[in-house]
Write an enzyme that holds these catalytic residues in place. Sequence first.
Site, PDB file in Angstrom:
ATOM      1  N   TYR A 105       0.491  -0.871  -0.224  1.00  0.00           N
ATOM      2  CA  TYR A 105      -0.123  -0.209  -0.288  1.00  0.00           C
ATOM      3  C   TYR A 105       0.429   1.032  -0.102  1.00  0.00           C
ATOM      4  CZ  TYR A 105      -3.387  -3.443   1.103  1.00  0.00           C
ATOM      5  OH  TYR A 105      -4.445  -4.247   1.258  1.00  0.00           O
ATOM      6  N   ASN A 128     -13.036  -1.441  -4.004  1.00  0.00           N
ATOM      7  CA  ASN A 128     -12.973  -1.919  -5.063  1.00  0.00           C
ATOM      8  C   ASN A 128     -13.660  -2.394  -5.531  1.00  0.00           C
ATOM      9  OD1 ASN A 128     -11.673  -3.008  -7.926  1.00  0.00           O
ATOM     10  ND2 ASN A 128     -10.257  -4.161  -6.755  1.00  0.00           N
ATOM     11  N   CYS A 136      -6.517  -6.129  -6.689  1.00  0.00           N
ATOM     12  CA  CYS A 136      -6.300  -5.275  -5.409  1.00  0.00           C
ATOM     13  C   CYS A 136      -5.938  -6.428  -4.195  1.00  0.00           C
ATOM     14  CB  CYS A 136      -7.609  -4.788  -4.771  1.00  0.00           C
ATOM     15  SG  CYS A 136      -8.959  -5.896  -4.701  1.00  0.00           S
ATOM     16  N   HIS A 137      -6.177  -8.092  -4.699  1.00  0.00           N
ATOM     17  CA  HIS A 137      -5.081  -9.221  -4.048  1.00  0.00           C
ATOM     18  C   HIS A 137      -4.308  -9.106  -3.754  1.00  0.00           C
ATOM     19  CE1 HIS A 137      -6.161 -10.642  -8.176  1.00  0.00           C
ATOM     20  NE2 HIS A 137      -4.404 -11.174  -7.983  1.00  0.00           N
ATOM     21  N   GLU A 163      -1.776 -17.368  -9.638  1.00  0.00           N
ATOM     22  CA  GLU A 163      -0.392 -16.471 -10.252  1.00  0.00           C
ATOM     23  C   GLU A 163       0.829 -16.703  -9.788  1.00  0.00           C
ATOM     24  OE1 GLU A 163      -1.176 -12.204  -9.860  1.00  0.00           O
ATOM     25  OE2 GLU A 163      -3.591 -12.369  -9.206  1.00  0.00           O
TER      26      GLU A 163
END
Length: 185
Positions: A105, A128, A136-137, A163
């Site tokens: 962040y 979001n 946002c993850h 991912e």
Amino acid sequence: MPEHESASGVYSGVLHDTPTGAIAVWVTRNGVRRIGDVTPVMIEAGHWNPNAHPTLSTALLQLGEYFNRKRKRFDLPLDFSGATKFQRRIFERLMGIPYGRIVSYGDIADEMGEPGAARAVGQAVRANPLPIVVPCHRVVRSDGRLGSYSGGLRRKVALLRIEGVDVDGHQSGSRVHPELLRLEL
């Protein structure tokens, strides 16, 4: 009026059988407006037609490809009409985080010329409306711990693992591996 369209021109569909559970997608004539959880009440009420609108069909297809590890970037029109100017700036930055990478962040705040605004960034990230598409993850605390996630930490961990990011648990204090990558957004 078709049963899948509301008076406001919103079309909706459900993607079942994802690693994070069923997810719902809502689109307007301007683009994808919201991605969220599906409740049993929603399913019983109907109004879910994946072919109701071309953008809806495309969004469901692309999300399915993402969950099958065949898509790393989305190509969809997005409807941020409910977001503030600051939130839109954050959402644009989030879409620049590469697949399989994480940032903090604070890094986002610094990169945007707002040092010390990590909490404000966190609030925007929490608001979001398009998780997964606006990734946002991929944002964690500066110490490499998960932090929070509006869709729940199990979902955040599942998305990161899709991912290729390893996470040592499902709690807020769980760490991501490899360690936090400092990336220019």
